[in-house]
Design an enzyme around this catalytic site. Sequence first.
Site, short mmCIF file in Angstrom:
data_model
loop_
_atom_site.label_atom_id
_atom_site.label_comp_id
_atom_site.label_asym_id
_atom_site.label_seq_id
_atom_site.Cartn_x
_atom_site.Cartn_y
_atom_site.Cartn_z
N SER A 261 15.94 -6.54 -9.04
CA SER A 261 16.95 -7.56 -8.79
C SER A 261 16.38 -8.76 -8.05
O SER A 261 15.72 -8.61 -7.02
CB SER A 261 18.11 -6.91 -8.02
OG SER A 261 18.59 -7.76 -7.03
N LYS A 262 16.67 -9.92 -8.60
CA LYS A 262 16.21 -11.16 -7.98
C LYS A 262 16.83 -11.28 -6.58
O LYS A 262 16.19 -11.71 -5.64
CB LYS A 262 16.65 -12.34 -8.86
CG LYS A 262 16.25 -13.70 -8.34
CD LYS A 262 16.65 -14.76 -9.36
CE LYS A 262 16.79 -16.14 -8.75
NZ LYS A 262 15.55 -16.71 -8.26
N ARG A 263 18.08 -10.83 -6.49
CA ARG A 263 18.80 -10.91 -5.22
C ARG A 263 18.09 -10.08 -4.13
O ARG A 263 18.08 -10.44 -2.96
CB ARG A 263 20.23 -10.39 -5.42
CG ARG A 263 21.25 -10.95 -4.50
CD ARG A 263 22.66 -10.57 -4.97
NE ARG A 263 22.71 -9.29 -5.67
CZ ARG A 263 22.75 -8.11 -5.09
NH1 ARG A 263 22.77 -8.00 -3.79
NH2 ARG A 263 22.77 -6.99 -5.81
N GLY A 265 15.01 -9.69 -3.98
CA GLY A 265 13.67 -10.24 -3.74
C GLY A 265 12.65 -9.85 -4.80
O GLY A 265 11.46 -10.16 -4.65
#
Length: 494
Positions: A261-263, A265
Amino acid sequence: MTSQQWFDDMEAKIPRGGVRSRFAPSPTGYMHLGGMRTALYAYLIAKSLGGTFILRIEDTDQARLVEGAAEMILRTLRDAGLRYDEGPDVGGPVPPYVQSERKPLYRPYAELLCERGAAYYCFCGHVSHEERDHEDADVDDPCRALDPTEAQKRAATEPHVIRMKTPREGSTTLHDEVFGDITVENKTLDDMVLLKSDGLPTYNFANVIDDHLMGITHVLRGAEYISSAPKYTLLYDALGWKNPVYITVSSIMRDERQKLSKRLGDPTYDDLLAEGYLPGAVLNYIALLGWSPGGEREIFSLSELEGVFSISGISRSPALFDKTKLRYFNAEYIRATTAEDFAGLAEPYIRRAVHSPDADINALAELIQPRCELLTEIPEMIDFIDALPEYSTQLFVHKKSKTDERISLDMLRRLTPVLTALPDWTRGDIYAACETLAAELEAKNALVMWPLRIAVSGKAVTPGGAAEIAAVLGREESLRRIDAAIDRLQALQA
Ligand code: GLU
């Protein structure tokens, strides 16, 4: 023209024959690794089966639109070598390839479904349980029971949505090549909105219409869509269409429990390129996240993948993203790049550390290539070229080579006239001169090479050995650095 005639005309335009797979991203402004893998698999399915790879931009969710995001997708795919045969910028037989430009196509299908009793106009703003946060009692939408002819008239003037009239009995199945039959009880399904009040289709509706009109035979998509899959069967059936082959790929995980997940990191595909990974290495690595060629071999170029890819090798178990492994792939790719291509890739990074316009980029690249794992490591690897860094004379002490400041001083003093007298200043000649000196002194090569390396680089760890570095620096600069080292070592002895 009756709606049936229109429908038949549209059917006649559909490309038929051969495999047609598509990548259908929503333009979010970045490319997830999962998205890139879906694109890659869709591309590979088309190429391995002699088919056509299509790019369609799914931008019906106007609220989530990000400026420039669609262009970024085109550029990313192109740069990665995933050439699409049809798409927004290259055209094709079934344009347009951007959903927002296809708006007029969807309403007639939604109306046709209403005519056939498979969908209905809804005026009441009813919110069904899937659209609510909580699953309250499942009450039928009152508009389901409206007289269809009356409702159609009202729709000409009143705001409305068009909903699927999902059967309340029985069950619906969609067959997926990876996950098998996915069956749901119809009573758990919603009357999904097909056309929103702004006249735009919902994502699911547009997706089905477009896949059909574009003659898509193979639908590649991420596991997040698996729960909506059976709804598609209802739509295909209501329209009298045969559904394409569905191939759902499992999630890429950051650890045992969570998806990448980009969220949180985790890197996107673009982040990895910015970190110095090569597109080919990333593609090769992600090809193996969820697909297996069925052997030990791991390194495959894109064109090799085109030859060996098969749907049966796609796994349903989630794949773990392992950056250490990716780094290993990247190092392998850097090694396998031709010297010329590597110099091209490395140049911008070399320029960050080496500012002289006369710098020999090819020679520096040659120094770097065998030792570099990420392109972003390059500036630090060669930060001693422009100027000798400050360094401690302690670096001349090397226990294993049994040398220290005193011995180093002696070696550098002896080396100076030898190097000054060398007719040619090449790596080979410099190395040979060091070797000859060591032989004369009946010493190990390292006793000469170690102080030379420290003197010319000011670093204990360098790309390439002392002779390679001295060759790149040139005679004058090398001798100047050796002199400076002699001065400092001499001062210590005093
Ligand atoms: N537009 C969807 C997305 O970007 C993909 C849908 C599909 O591949 O069917 O996630």
